[in-house]
Design a protein around this motif. Sequence first.
Motif, PDB file in Angstrom:
ATOM      1  N   ARG A  92       0.814  -1.216   0.000  1.00  0.00           N
ATOM      2  CA  ARG A  92       0.000   0.000   0.000  1.00  0.00           C
ATOM      3  C   ARG A  92       0.845   1.263   0.000  1.00  0.00           C
ATOM      4  O   ARG A  92       0.493   2.254  -0.646  1.00  0.00           O
ATOM      5  CB  ARG A  92      -0.924   0.022   1.223  1.00  0.00           C
ATOM      6  N   GLU A  93       1.973   1.236   0.719  1.00  0.00           N
ATOM      7  CA  GLU A  93       2.671   2.476   1.029  1.00  0.00           C
ATOM      8  C   GLU A  93       4.096   2.570   0.507  1.00  0.00           C
ATOM      9  O   GLU A  93       4.638   3.674   0.428  1.00  0.00           O
ATOM     10  CB  GLU A  93       2.694   2.677   2.554  1.00  0.00           C
ATOM     11  N   ARG A  94       4.734   1.450   0.172  1.00  0.00           N
ATOM     12  CA  ARG A  94       6.157   1.506  -0.181  1.00  0.00           C
ATOM     13  C   ARG A  94       6.428   0.639  -1.413  1.00  0.00           C
ATOM     14  O   ARG A  94       7.110  -0.374  -1.345  1.00  0.00           O
ATOM     15  CB  ARG A  94       7.026   1.053   1.002  1.00  0.00           C
ATOM     16  N   ARG A  95       5.874   1.052  -2.531  1.00  0.00           N
ATOM     17  CA  ARG A  95       6.156   0.363  -3.787  1.00  0.00           C
ATOM     18  C   ARG A  95       7.380   1.005  -4.454  1.00  0.00           C
ATOM     19  O   ARG A  95       7.648   2.196  -4.272  1.00  0.00           O
ATOM     20  CB  ARG A  95       4.942   0.427  -4.719  1.00  0.00           C
ATOM     21  N   TRP A 174       2.582   3.224 -10.193  1.00  0.00           N
ATOM     22  CA  TRP A 174       3.134   2.210  -9.303  1.00  0.00           C
ATOM     23  C   TRP A 174       3.839   2.844  -8.101  1.00  0.00           C
ATOM     24  O   TRP A 174       3.769   2.320  -6.982  1.00  0.00           O
ATOM     25  CB  TRP A 174       4.092   1.279 -10.049  1.00  0.00           C
ATOM     26  N   GLY A 176       3.035   5.473  -6.599  1.00  0.00           N
ATOM     27  CA  GLY A 176       2.114   6.201  -5.744  1.00  0.00           C
ATOM     28  C   GLY A 176       2.027   7.676  -6.029  1.00  0.00           C
ATOM     29  O   GLY A 176       1.489   8.438  -5.215  1.00  0.00           O
ATOM     30  N   GLU A 177       2.520   8.098  -7.190  1.00  0.00           N
ATOM     31  CA  GLU A 177       2.503   9.522  -7.538  1.00  0.00           C
ATOM     32  C   GLU A 177       1.191   9.945  -8.188  1.00  0.00           C
ATOM     33  O   GLU A 177       0.933  11.142  -8.315  1.00  0.00           O
ATOM     34  CB  GLU A 177       3.661   9.827  -8.508  1.00  0.00           C
ATOM     35  N   HIS A 180      -4.670   6.154  -6.695  1.00  0.00           N
ATOM     36  CA  HIS A 180      -4.926   4.724  -6.532  1.00  0.00           C
ATOM     37  C   HIS A 180      -5.020   4.013  -7.888  1.00  0.00           C
ATOM     38  O   HIS A 180      -5.124   4.639  -8.924  1.00  0.00           O
ATOM     39  CB  HIS A 180      -6.232   4.524  -5.763  1.00  0.00           C
ATOM     40  N   ALA A 182      -2.884   1.043  -8.541  1.00  0.00           N
ATOM     41  CA  ALA A 182      -1.671   0.291  -8.861  1.00  0.00           C
ATOM     42  C   ALA A 182      -1.914  -1.207  -8.934  1.00  0.00           C
ATOM     43  O   ALA A 182      -1.173  -1.927  -9.620  1.00  0.00           O
ATOM     44  CB  ALA A 182      -0.579   0.600  -7.843  1.00  0.00           C
TER      45      ALA A 182
END
Length: 226
Positions: A92-95, A174, A176-177, A180, A182
Amino acid sequence: MCGRFAITLPNDAMARLFTAAPANDLPDGPNYNVCPTTRIHVVAGSEGGRRLVGMRWGFVPRWYTSMSDGPLLINARAETIAQKPAFREACRERRCLIPVSGFYEWTRDSSGVRWPWYIKGPDTLALAGVWQNWGRGGESVESCAIVTTAANAAMSPIHHRMPVVVDRADWGLWLGEEGHGAARLMRAPDEGLLRFHPVDRAVNSNRASGPDLIAPVSRDNPEPSQ
């Protein structure tokens, strides 16, 4: 599965390709035989923009008391990544993106001999990844895993799993830029993207190095079969 790969792009070219600020302690390159637990090049997002950094290939969950406290997690399955305790928060947070020039897989012949193949695209590939910052007793390490999915028809004669390859147009999503969505990227690439050829069995050793490892070789059985 993705257990070995090559990266030949220079650090400055890699930073330009991904529009990322390079760290000062990036891994040396080129490396034609990148093995698990090696520090590898990773593109991660941050509030200040993308950064190109070095991370340990081998994801270390927060609850590990040491880096070798549990299984070596070099891959994360796309089908279960959102549910697995080790990966669900990172998903969710660190791709991240893991640049590779190509990766290796193996088939076995009727005698059980392992034959290596080198799989590559037309250019540097950006593999989907997740990362984690782990620390214990003053020790801190950033580590990552490559996201894999079921192989497409072109890849399946070599292996039933393959890395998720993120198209350039989807890098921002991907990382997170771009909000939602991804999850839809965690799929096998188009069948025409990757090419493969047999390479010398020297790469079976994790101590092997040099550009000859990715050079095509002739075999009596050139067609992949499991």
